[in-house]
Design an enzyme around this catalytic site. Structure first.
Site, mmCIF file in Angstrom:
data_model
loop_
_atom_site.group_PDB
_atom_site.id
_atom_site.type_symbol
_atom_site.label_atom_id
_atom_site.label_comp_id
_atom_site.label_asym_id
_atom_site.label_seq_id
_atom_site.Cartn_x
_atom_site.Cartn_y
_atom_site.Cartn_z
ATOM 1 N N CYS A 1 0.827 -1.205 0.000
ATOM 2 C CA CYS A 1 0.000 0.000 0.000
ATOM 3 C C CYS A 1 0.869 1.267 0.000
ATOM 4 O O CYS A 1 1.466 1.596 -1.005
ATOM 5 C CB CYS A 1 -1.001 -0.015 1.157
ATOM 6 S SG CYS A 1 -2.367 1.146 0.911
ATOM 7 N N HIS B 1 -3.486 -5.202 0.461
ATOM 8 C CA HIS B 1 -2.992 -5.571 1.783
ATOM 9 C C HIS B 1 -2.945 -7.087 1.942
ATOM 10 O O HIS B 1 -3.872 -7.696 2.487
ATOM 11 C CB HIS B 1 -3.875 -4.949 2.876
ATOM 12 C CG HIS B 1 -3.651 -3.489 3.071
ATOM 13 N ND1 HIS B 1 -2.787 -2.986 4.025
ATOM 14 C CD2 HIS B 1 -4.154 -2.418 2.408
ATOM 15 C CE1 HIS B 1 -2.788 -1.655 3.956
ATOM 16 N NE2 HIS B 1 -3.601 -1.293 2.982
ATOM 17 N N GLU C 1 -1.198 -8.739 4.004
ATOM 18 C CA GLU C 1 -0.962 -9.145 5.387
ATOM 19 C C GLU C 1 -2.248 -9.578 6.098
ATOM 20 O O GLU C 1 -2.198 -10.257 7.126
ATOM 21 C CB GLU C 1 -0.272 -8.021 6.168
ATOM 22 C CG GLU C 1 -1.136 -6.843 6.549
ATOM 23 C CD GLU C 1 -1.260 -5.775 5.487
ATOM 24 O OE1 GLU C 1 -1.548 -4.614 5.841
ATOM 25 O OE2 GLU C 1 -1.087 -6.087 4.291
#
Length: 262
Positions: free
Chosen positions: A118, A226, A228
């Protein structure tokens, strides 16, 4: 020698400045970042306070084997790519800019691995001479890539659009797919790619979503989404973090051999 080569690789997770209760300043990262680094990449997570008063690029390069360039609410200051700031550019963290932009360039030169996410994705483009759009959704033909303002975290991080990869690109080779579904939680995006920035994947509206640095000797994969979020469960996120972990382990092993020989 075993102590140098058997330890987990150290990944510096780029922190963001916050004020708890609007008065107590902290450097922090999301737990999902540390979970992905420790649980999927197999590395030791280390939170980096991104303020040049406290850390130097040289110290970080020596201490860490790789870097996770996290997302964050503040944006890269537009002066870093030659543009005057406007209200559309939002909030800034120039301390992070001062640490991370030269860190990226040093990693590219050395071959030291990093994974950009990001804001981190945007930092890689700026560090390599590119520029950013302040608000993607205001461009003709573009969708709203911002995080939904309401709802649970599951709803905000839900898969929202496909990303199509260039055939034969590093992402295509790593994931074995030409198209994957991703979340989307960003307002800014790449305007002008840096001279060595290779766009490997785009959203249906043409927004760049996956990049790497051309002819870099190390791992430089970066994504606008994202990964994660629930990285251990997601079939797209897990291979990305696993590959990043392997790159950090390889760097750590090479550093270990060098130190042992000194």
């Amino acid at each position: 020698m075993s102590s140098l080569t058997s330890r987990r690789p150290v990944v510096g997770i780029i922190g963001n400045s916050h004020a708890l209760d609007e008065r107590y300043e902290v450097h922090a990262v999301g737990v999902i970042n540390t979970e992905a680094v420790a649980g999927v990449a197999g590395c030791l997570p280390l939170i980096i306070p991104t303020d040049p008063r406290f850390v130097s690029v040289e110290d970080l390069l020596d201490l860490c084997d790789g870097f996770l360039l996290t997302g964050g609410r503040p944006n890269v200051h537009p002066s870093e790519y030659g543009v005057e700031p406007t209200p559309a550019h939002g909030a800034f963290d120039q301390g992070r800019d001062a640490v991370v932009l030269p860190l990226i360039r040093a990693c590219v030169e050395r071959g030291q691995p990093f994974l950009g996410i990001c804001r981190g994705f945007q930092e890689v483009n700026v560090a390599m001479g590119g520029s950013l759009h302040p608000e993607i959704r205001e461009l003709p033909g573009r969708m709203n890539h911002r995080m939904p303002p309401n709802g649970t975290l599951e709803e905000q991080f839900a898969l929202r659009h496909p990303v199509r990869f260039v055939e034969g690109s590093p992402f295509h080779q790593l994931l074995g797919q030409e198209e994957v579904m991703t979340n989307t939680l960003h307002g800014q995006g790449i305007d002008r790619p840096g001279p060595r920035i290779v766009i490997d994947g785009t959203a249906p509206d043409g927004t760049p979503e996956a990049i790497h640095v051309e002819n870099a000797p190390g791992f430089t994969l970066s994504v606008q989404w994202h990964p994660e979020w629930r990285a251990g469960e997601d079939p797209v996120s897990r291979p990305i973090f696993e590959a990043f972990g392997r790159a950090c382990a390889a760097w750590a092993a090479g550093k270990g051999r060098k130190l042992a020989a000194e």
